[in-house]
Scaffold this motif. Structure first.
Motif, PDB file in Angstrom:
ATOM      1  N   ARG A  83       0.548  -1.064  -0.006  1.00  0.00           N
ATOM      2  CA  ARG A  83      -0.064   0.445   0.005  1.00  0.00           C
ATOM      3  C   ARG A  83       1.323   1.136   0.430  1.00  0.00           C
ATOM      4  O   ARG A  83       0.001   2.595   0.139  1.00  0.00           O
ATOM      5  CB  ARG A  83      -1.352   0.134   1.331  1.00  0.00           C
ATOM      6  CG  ARG A  83      -2.127  -1.253   1.354  1.00  0.00           C
ATOM      7  CD  ARG A  83      -2.922  -1.004   2.617  1.00  0.00           C
ATOM      8  NE  ARG A  83      -3.784  -1.884   2.606  1.00  0.00           N
ATOM      9  CZ  ARG A  83      -3.906  -2.646   3.450  1.00  0.00           C
ATOM     10  NH1 ARG A  83      -3.502  -2.821   4.135  1.00  0.00           N
ATOM     11  NH2 ARG A  83      -4.699  -3.588   3.100  1.00  0.00           N
ATOM     12  N   VAL A  84       2.231   0.968   0.263  1.00  0.00           N
ATOM     13  CA  VAL A  84       2.502   2.572   0.122  1.00  0.00           C
ATOM     14  C   VAL A  84       3.939   2.423  -0.981  1.00  0.00           C
ATOM     15  O   VAL A  84       4.267   1.010  -1.805  1.00  0.00           O
ATOM     16  CB  VAL A  84       3.842   2.211   1.191  1.00  0.00           C
ATOM     17  CG1 VAL A  84       2.919   2.536   2.464  1.00  0.00           C
ATOM     18  CG2 VAL A  84       4.226   0.959   1.833  1.00  0.00           C
ATOM     19  N   PRO A  85       4.157   3.765  -1.354  1.00  0.00           N
ATOM     20  CA  PRO A  85       5.284   3.529  -2.655  1.00  0.00           C
ATOM     21  C   PRO A  85       6.729   3.257  -2.803  1.00  0.00           C
ATOM     22  O   PRO A  85       6.609   3.225  -3.431  1.00  0.00           O
ATOM     23  CB  PRO A  85       4.752   5.214  -2.363  1.00  0.00           C
ATOM     24  CG  PRO A  85       4.582   5.964  -1.842  1.00  0.00           C
ATOM     25  CD  PRO A  85       4.012   4.794  -0.925  1.00  0.00           C
ATOM     26  N   HIS A  86       6.815   3.568  -1.587  1.00  0.00           N
ATOM     27  CA  HIS A  86       8.340   3.020  -1.023  1.00  0.00           C
ATOM     28  C   HIS A  86       8.330   1.796   0.133  1.00  0.00           C
ATOM     29  O   HIS A  86       9.164   2.403   0.803  1.00  0.00           O
ATOM     30  CB  HIS A  86       9.612   4.427  -0.952  1.00  0.00           C
ATOM     31  CG  HIS A  86       9.365   5.530  -1.936  1.00  0.00           C
ATOM     32  ND1 HIS A  86       9.627   5.364  -3.099  1.00  0.00           N
ATOM     33  CD2 HIS A  86       8.391   6.362  -1.658  1.00  0.00           C
ATOM     34  CE1 HIS A  86       9.892   6.205  -3.864  1.00  0.00           C
ATOM     35  NE2 HIS A  86       8.946   6.612  -2.688  1.00  0.00           N
ATOM     36  N   PRO A  87       7.870   0.371  -0.240  1.00  0.00           N
ATOM     37  CA  PRO A  87       8.102  -0.574   0.434  1.00  0.00           C
ATOM     38  C   PRO A  87       9.413  -0.727   1.668  1.00  0.00           C
ATOM     39  O   PRO A  87       9.842  -1.074   2.295  1.00  0.00           O
ATOM     40  CB  PRO A  87       7.721  -1.595   0.175  1.00  0.00           C
ATOM     41  CG  PRO A  87       8.063  -1.212  -1.293  1.00  0.00           C
ATOM     42  CD  PRO A  87       7.745   0.137  -1.478  1.00  0.00           C
ATOM     43  N   GLU A  88      10.650  -0.207   1.022  1.00  0.00           N
ATOM     44  CA  GLU A  88      11.491  -1.115   0.578  1.00  0.00           C
ATOM     45  C   GLU A  88      12.132   0.419   1.996  1.00  0.00           C
ATOM     46  O   GLU A  88      13.734  -0.068   3.263  1.00  0.00           O
ATOM     47  CB  GLU A  88      13.237  -0.431   0.053  1.00  0.00           C
ATOM     48  CG  GLU A  88      13.316   1.023  -0.777  1.00  0.00           C
ATOM     49  CD  GLU A  88      12.388   0.876  -1.538  1.00  0.00           C
ATOM     50  OE1 GLU A  88      12.305   2.466  -1.934  1.00  0.00           O
ATOM     51  OE2 GLU A  88      11.365   1.106  -1.523  1.00  0.00           O
ATOM     52  N   ARG A  89      11.371   1.683   1.722  1.00  0.00           N
ATOM     53  CA  ARG A  89      11.651   2.338   3.568  1.00  0.00           C
ATOM     54  C   ARG A  89      11.143   2.089   4.938  1.00  0.00           C
ATOM     55  O   ARG A  89      11.284   2.379   6.125  1.00  0.00           O
ATOM     56  CB  ARG A  89      11.275   3.420   3.268  1.00  0.00           C
ATOM     57  CG  ARG A  89      11.849   4.442   1.643  1.00  0.00           C
ATOM     58  CD  ARG A  89      11.848   6.299   1.149  1.00  0.00           C
ATOM     59  NE  ARG A  89      12.077   5.723  -0.082  1.00  0.00           N
ATOM     60  CZ  ARG A  89      12.174   7.167  -0.603  1.00  0.00           C
ATOM     61  NH1 ARG A  89      11.035   7.782  -0.094  1.00  0.00           N
ATOM     62  NH2 ARG A  89      12.537   7.340  -1.657  1.00  0.00           N
ATOM     63  N   LEU A  90       9.955   0.889   4.289  1.00  0.00           N
ATOM     64  CA  LEU A  90       9.654   0.332   6.007  1.00  0.00           C
ATOM     65  C   LEU A  90       9.480  -0.279   6.286  1.00  0.00           C
ATOM     66  O   LEU A  90      10.268  -1.290   5.836  1.00  0.00           O
ATOM     67  CB  LEU A  90       8.310   0.164   5.170  1.00  0.00           C
ATOM     68  CG  LEU A  90       6.783   0.011   6.344  1.00  0.00           C
ATOM     69  CD1 LEU A  90       6.290   1.516   6.708  1.00  0.00           C
ATOM     70  CD2 LEU A  90       5.416  -0.340   5.353  1.00  0.00           C
ATOM     71  N   THR A  91       9.690  -0.738   7.442  1.00  0.00           N
ATOM     72  CA  THR A  91      10.123  -1.527   8.914  1.00  0.00           C
ATOM     73  C   THR A  91       8.838  -1.390   9.669  1.00  0.00           C
ATOM     74  O   THR A  91       8.188  -0.426  10.197  1.00  0.00           O
ATOM     75  CB  THR A  91      11.009  -0.832   9.858  1.00  0.00           C
ATOM     76  OG1 THR A  91      12.252  -0.549   8.934  1.00  0.00           O
ATOM     77  CG2 THR A  91      11.074  -1.935  10.432  1.00  0.00           C
TER      78      THR A  91
END
Length: 270
Positions: A83-91
């Motif tokens: 659901r987010v545009p930059h999943p690699e930034r998400l923890t």
């Protein structure tokens, strides 16, 4: 919990859960206003409590290079990366924020910037839990029922002024930001909400000799707020405690400033 969502939760395949008190925010103007209030920047150590269906998570993660979220609902947590545009930034951390050790999120000595929507039934203990890490937190932006925000930000001699006002203001500078009407949520809650900011003091402007004594005194007098201080504090202060504190014993608790509460707590019997 007012978990933010820009879409109808049924369209996302997720049904609101009564045990989590989920109400999803769909008003894009309100979402944008929250993000502007937070004003995240690259390098900020941002933590979101209760990301829900990621409507706030998505614009936040677009403004910062990393975002940590704490989510209790496993189904919501599982769907966040999509659901987010930059999943690699998400923890994503699946946990109860009320029991979480926020020291674990400190990276490179960068203070935390906490954002979230706090469940009404645990909002007070959760706020005080977060304040245990106040020296690690730069600021907090939360949405709560307006009546609770009114109490947090209240001044003496108002009906909203009470224990929550005094104790939160001892640790933080609170700022009321804006209201959020029920129609902004799906399903609409029965109350108006509000967004506010808390900024923990690096150095408290007023320091009590014993913070536990302060908390005990404030809680005690506000459970008997119709009584004068002389009556409600009978036997709890040292001899001539009111004189030493410079406080009128005939006053009632809602008229006292934070400084006066601290002065009284410094005169409590050990």
């Amino acid at each position: 919990m007012y978990q933010i969502n820009a879409l109808n939760p049924k369209d996302e395949g997720h049904h609101t859960r009564k045990r989590f008190g989920q109400n999803f925010l769909h008003d894009q103007r309100v979402i944008a206003k929250i993000v502007r209030s937070v004003s995240p920047r690259a390098g900020d150590n941002v933590v979101e409590i209760g990301p829900g269906l990621a409507a706030l998570t998505s614009p936040l993660i677009g403004e910062c290079d990393a975002l940590t979220v704490l989510e209790l609902d496993r189904d919501l947590a599982a769907g966040l990366p999509g659901r987010v545009p930059h999943p690699e930034r998400l923890t994503i951390i699946e946990t109860d924020a009320l029991k979480y050790d926020f020291n674990l999120l400190i990276k490179d000595d960068r203070p935390l910037r906490v954002v979230g929507n706090l469940p009404y039934n645990i909002s007070t203990p959760l706020l005080f839990h977060l304040l245990e890490f106040g020296d690690k937190i730069k600021d907090m932006h939360f949405m709560l029922q307006k009546e609770v925000v009114d109490r947090i930000t209240a001044s003496p001699n108002t009906k909203e002024y009470g224990r929550l006002s005094v104790m939160i203001q001892y640790f933080c500078k609170p700022t009321f930001l804006f209201e959020v009407p029920p129609g902004s949520f799906n399903p609409p809650p029965k109350v108006t909400s509000a967004v506010f900011r808390l900024e923990p003091y690096a150095t408290k402007p007023i320091i009590a000799k014993n913070e536990k004594a302060l908390a005990r005194l404030v809680s005690h007098v506000f459970t008997q707020r119709r009584k004068t201080l002389r009556n409600s504090l009978k036997g709890m202060l040292v001899e001539d405690g009111f004189d030493k504190a410079g406080v009128d014993p005939m006053a009632r608790p809602e008229t006292l400033t934070l400084a006066q509460f601290v002065a009284l707590s410094d005169q409590m019997v050990a």
